[in-house]
Design a protein around this motif. Structure first.
Motif, mmCIF file in Angstrom:
data_model
loop_
_atom_site.group_PDB
_atom_site.id
_atom_site.type_symbol
_atom_site.label_atom_id
_atom_site.label_comp_id
_atom_site.label_asym_id
_atom_site.label_seq_id
_atom_site.Cartn_x
_atom_site.Cartn_y
_atom_site.Cartn_z
ATOM 1 N N THR A 157 33.230 34.722 43.768
ATOM 2 C CA THR A 157 34.067 35.689 44.472
ATOM 3 C C THR A 157 33.337 37.034 44.476
ATOM 4 N N PRO A 158 33.761 37.965 45.322
ATOM 5 C CA PRO A 158 33.135 39.291 45.317
ATOM 6 C C PRO A 158 33.258 39.993 43.963
ATOM 7 N N ALA A 159 34.205 39.542 43.140
ATOM 8 C CA ALA A 159 34.413 40.179 41.832
ATOM 9 C C ALA A 159 33.650 39.477 40.710
ATOM 10 N N GLY A 160 33.051 38.333 40.993
ATOM 11 C CA GLY A 160 32.368 37.557 39.963
ATOM 12 C C GLY A 160 32.708 36.083 40.095
ATOM 13 N N VAL B 13 50.266 22.712 36.709
ATOM 14 C CA VAL B 13 49.186 22.845 35.732
ATOM 15 C C VAL B 13 48.981 24.321 35.394
ATOM 16 N N PRO B 14 49.213 24.725 34.132
ATOM 17 C CA PRO B 14 48.993 26.118 33.723
ATOM 18 C C PRO B 14 47.523 26.323 33.373
ATOM 19 N N CYS B 15 46.952 27.415 33.856
ATOM 20 C CA CYS B 15 45.515 27.656 33.643
ATOM 21 C C CYS B 15 45.246 29.107 33.275
ATOM 22 N N LEU B 16 44.159 29.313 32.545
ATOM 23 C CA LEU B 16 43.625 30.656 32.345
ATOM 24 C C LEU B 16 42.575 30.878 33.428
ATOM 25 N N GLY B 17 42.577 32.089 33.989
ATOM 26 C CA GLY B 17 41.535 32.438 34.941
ATOM 27 C C GLY B 17 40.409 33.131 34.187
ATOM 28 N N MET B 18 39.235 32.501 34.200
ATOM 29 C CA MET B 18 38.073 33.064 33.501
ATOM 30 C C MET B 18 37.161 33.715 34.544
ATOM 31 N N LEU B 19 37.005 35.039 34.450
ATOM 32 C CA LEU B 19 36.140 35.751 35.380
ATOM 33 C C LEU B 19 34.858 36.124 34.652
ATOM 34 N N ASP B 20 33.777 35.517 35.096
ATOM 35 C CA ASP B 20 32.487 35.688 34.409
ATOM 36 C C ASP B 20 32.620 35.386 32.923
ATOM 37 N N ARG C 97 44.662 45.624 37.544
ATOM 38 C CA ARG C 97 45.733 45.698 38.536
ATOM 39 C C ARG C 97 45.588 46.916 39.439
ATOM 40 N N GLY C 98 46.132 46.788 40.627
ATOM 41 C CA GLY C 98 46.184 47.928 41.522
ATOM 42 C C GLY C 98 44.880 48.298 42.191
ATOM 43 N N ARG C 99 43.898 47.399 42.187
ATOM 44 C CA ARG C 99 42.622 47.729 42.832
ATOM 45 C C ARG C 99 42.115 46.626 43.754
ATOM 46 N N GLY C 100 43.034 45.753 44.160
ATOM 47 C CA GLY C 100 42.655 44.718 45.121
ATOM 48 C C GLY C 100 42.112 43.439 44.527
ATOM 49 N N LEU D 198 41.098 37.298 44.214
ATOM 50 C CA LEU D 198 41.160 36.045 43.460
ATOM 51 C C LEU D 198 42.121 35.050 44.103
ATOM 52 N N LEU D 199 43.223 35.542 44.664
ATOM 53 C CA LEU D 199 44.159 34.655 45.349
ATOM 54 C C LEU D 199 43.495 33.946 46.518
ATOM 55 N N ARG D 200 42.735 34.682 47.290
ATOM 56 C CA ARG D 200 42.033 34.070 48.423
ATOM 57 C C ARG D 200 41.065 32.997 47.928
ATOM 58 N N ALA D 201 40.338 33.315 46.867
ATOM 59 C CA ALA D 201 39.354 32.362 46.340
ATOM 60 C C ALA D 201 40.032 31.089 45.837
#
Length: 274
Positions: free
Chosen positions: A99-102, A155-162, A202-205, A210-213
């Protein structure tokens, strides 16, 4: 109650960045007449549900006050469900996505490892306002176990960013969820709830990114799924904005047991246009 990204972009609400998808605690009333008239024809077509699914909803209606549309506890014995071995095409094996964020990866929750951090996030007042799961760890553990020990429809998941845990997700079969009583569900509709953990995220897009990804990842990994859906609280403006920025469209307003929600839809056929 668990929204999807309740505060996917807001700094205060779980539905936006904290819970953008929908609120687990809201759900069983009915699309009111006004909401029905606002939905486009594609979303208001009558749907012939399989007999087993009708039976599932009939039995599930006895259980009220369910926390989240993605929760697995509907009171229906797994033996009654005409479902395949894996209802969500092995979310744990979906793998990482750039994603653009990682690099983001959804990792199935492990109670012994993840309960403390999820509990901390759920007790954030901004998150609690929409998820309704604030309180002692045992209450949150019960919510997680209801999914992990269920038939696999959520299914409950943790979102791991980088590699860093920064969000909580619930990926669920919306067509097999109580939510399906309130909109024209289609087979294999997939729902998503998102909670952004850190206030600084939060609050910065970031929620919309992440939702789109994740929505696109779900469409790639679930070829039978034509739509990703979510139902954020209508009061959670940042969450609704996050879904819109993620390519979801505003389909209708629906009255759920604990909230008035916005039905957001990301269509496979429109994914490259929105």
């Amino acid at each position: 109650m668990p929204p999807t990204d309740a505060s996917a972009h807001a700094g205060t609400a779980p539905v936006t960045d904290i819970g953008t998808a929908a609120s687990p605690g809201a759900r069983e009333r009915r699309i009111d007449s006004a909401a029905g008239s606002d939905a486009d024809s594609e979303d208001t077509l009558d749907l012939d549900l399989p007999g087993e699914l009708v039976r599932l909803f009939a039995e599930g209606s006895a259980a009220e006050g369910e926390r989240s549309p993605g929760a697995a506890s509907t009171g229906v014995p797994p033996s009654l469900l005409p479902l395949s071995e894996d209802l969500l095409d092995r979310v744990a094996d979906w793998g990482p996505i750039s994603t653009p964020a990682g690099t983001l990866q959804l990792v199935t929750v492990r109670i012994e490892r993840d309960l403390p951090i999820i509990s901390r996030w759920m007790n954030d007042p901004a998150v609690a306002a929409f998820w309704g799961l604030a309180g002692p760890q045992n209450a949150i553990e019960e919510h997680l176990w209801s999914q992990l020990s269920g038939d696999g429809r959520s299914v409950p998941c943790l979102g791991m960013l980088d590699g860093t845990p920064m969000s909580y997700w619930e990926i669920y079969r919306a067509d097999l969820d109580p939510l399906a009583r309130y909109y024209a569900a289609r087979p294999h509709d997939t729902g998503v709830h998102l909670l952004m953990g850190a206030v600084g995220d939060r609050g910065r897009g970031l929620g919309g990114t992440l939702l789109r990804a994740v929505a696109d990842l779900a469409l790639d990994k679930r070829p039978t799924c034509a739509r990703i859906v979510a139902e954020p609280d209508i009061r959670n403006t940042p969450s609704v904005a996050a879904f819109l920025s993620a390519g979801f469209r505003f389909s209708a307003e629906i009255d759920l047991p604990a909230k008035r929600a916005v039905l957001m839809v990301r269509d496979r056929s429109l994914r490259h246009l929105l």
